[in-house]
Design an enzyme around this catalytic site. Structure first.
Site, PDB file in Angstrom:
ATOM      1  N   ASP A 136       1.573  -1.201   6.638  1.00 59.71           N
ATOM      2  CA  ASP A 136       3.166  -0.537   6.217  1.00 59.71           C
ATOM      3  C   ASP A 136       4.379   0.198   7.659  1.00 59.71           C
ATOM      4  OD1 ASP A 136       3.318  -0.465   3.907  1.00 59.71           O
ATOM      5  OD2 ASP A 136       1.742   1.301   3.478  1.00 59.71           O
ATOM      6  N   LYS A 163       7.809  -6.611   0.034  1.00 58.30           N
ATOM      7  CA  LYS A 163       7.134  -5.495  -0.148  1.00 58.30           C
ATOM      8  C   LYS A 163       8.863  -4.815  -0.728  1.00 58.30           C
ATOM      9  CE  LYS A 163       3.660  -4.295   1.932  1.00 58.30           C
ATOM     10  NZ  LYS A 163       2.897  -3.116   1.695  1.00 58.30           N
ATOM     11  N   ARG A 167      10.455  -7.303   4.462  1.00 57.35           N
ATOM     12  CA  ARG A 167      10.787  -6.252   5.515  1.00 57.35           C
ATOM     13  C   ARG A 167      10.275  -7.102   7.182  1.00 57.35           C
ATOM     14  NH1 ARG A 167       6.752  -1.566   3.393  1.00 57.35           N
ATOM     15  NH2 ARG A 167       8.151  -0.440   3.184  1.00 57.35           N
ATOM     16  N   ARG A 209      10.999   2.399   4.849  1.00 62.71           N
ATOM     17  CA  ARG A 209      10.210   2.055   6.314  1.00 62.71           C
ATOM     18  C   ARG A 209      11.566   1.533   6.963  1.00 62.71           C
ATOM     19  NH1 ARG A 209       5.415   4.025   5.816  1.00 62.71           N
ATOM     20  NH2 ARG A 209       4.582   3.946   3.883  1.00 62.71           N
TER      21      ARG A 209
END
Length: 266
Positions: A136, A163, A167, A209
């Site tokens: 993460d 995800k 990402r 994120r």
């Protein structure tokens, strides 16, 4: 817990062990043999008080911001220090940051404080068995790699493509927009760091994120950084914008604009 007999789960590499620790705390006592965890059922947990620590994955953004700023000094209090979640700290130490962990609570989930002092970071490699521990945190570690001298290699991280967004593609696209040279691979990327970042208009891709990682990148960029679609940040860190605003007003001259938050321009 509700099935009769023995149930076992085997994983290819050790992942986070919060479930095993929680079972132990509630007196269920799973058996761990290498990467296989077994429980005999039916079983009923005992009622016990439990303290939930602060999330180190959320603290990671501030830790990288401090690590990449020479002479900075940051304390993070009451954060989870489970050894299967603190791979970020090991990576930042390899990159040159000075970090001290202080565990204050051992029972249930290890909890304590982190003290970090920033330095001029250098590139590193993140791959193999280390990946599950930092999965993460890889978007913000990629930002750290862009700010570091030399090459940072991320490999064996193909899971990032499935995800909340792809990402790997999102990080690569946004870093390039900020002037970073990199090579994207099927399961990672090579980042050629050390080039000053420039402000850019970026997308969050609906991924909390990605939005937070590039808000931190914006702190180090010349000019204005704008990130669209930051409502997703509330998924994991509703107070992120307020903390960012507080820190930037105190310590940074390059304050990123992270799009509309609660109906206002940040």
């Amino acid at each position: 817990l509700f099935a009769k007999g023995k149930t076992s789960v085997t994983e290819p590499a050790q992942s986070r062990n919060h479930t095993e620790r929680m079972f132990d705390w509630f007196l269920l006592h799973p058996h761990v043999d290498g990467n296989t965890v077994s429980i005999h059922g039916p079983a009923t947990p005992e009622s016990r008080d439990f303290q939930v620590p602060g999330d180190i994955s959320s603290a990671a953004f501030w830790l990288v911001a401090a690590a990449a700023q020479p002479r900075s000094h940051l304390h993070v209090r009451n954060v989870g220090l489970n050894a299967t979640r603190t791979g970020l700290l090991a990576v930042l130490v390899r990159m040159g940051a000075h970090i001290r962990e202080m565990v204050e609570i051992e029972e249930g989930e290890p909890t304590g404080n982190i003290e970090i002092r920033g330095a001029r970071l250098k590139g590193t490699e993140i791959r193999g068995k280390e990946i599950p521990n930092v999965i993460d945190e890889l978007p913000i570690l990629a930002v750290a790699g862009a700010l570091a001298e030399g090459t940072t290699i991320i490999a064996d991280a193909g899971e990032l493509r499935v995800k909340e967004s792809d990402r790997l593609a999102a990080v690569a696209t946004n870093l390039r927009a900020m002037g970073v040279q990199l090579t994207e691979t099927e399961d990672g990327m090579e980042i050629y760091g050390g080039t000053p970042l420039k402000g850019a208009h970026l997308q969050s891709y609906g991924d909390h994120r990605i939005a937070m990682a590039f808000a931190i990148a914006g702190l180090f960029a010349e000019g204005v950084t704008t990130i669209d679609g930051v409502e997703c940040v509330d998924t994991s860190y509703p107070g992120f914008h307020d903390t960012l605003e507080q820190l930037t007003s105190q310590h940074h001259k390059h304050t990123p604009t992270i799009g509309p938050v609660r109906g206002q321009e940040a």
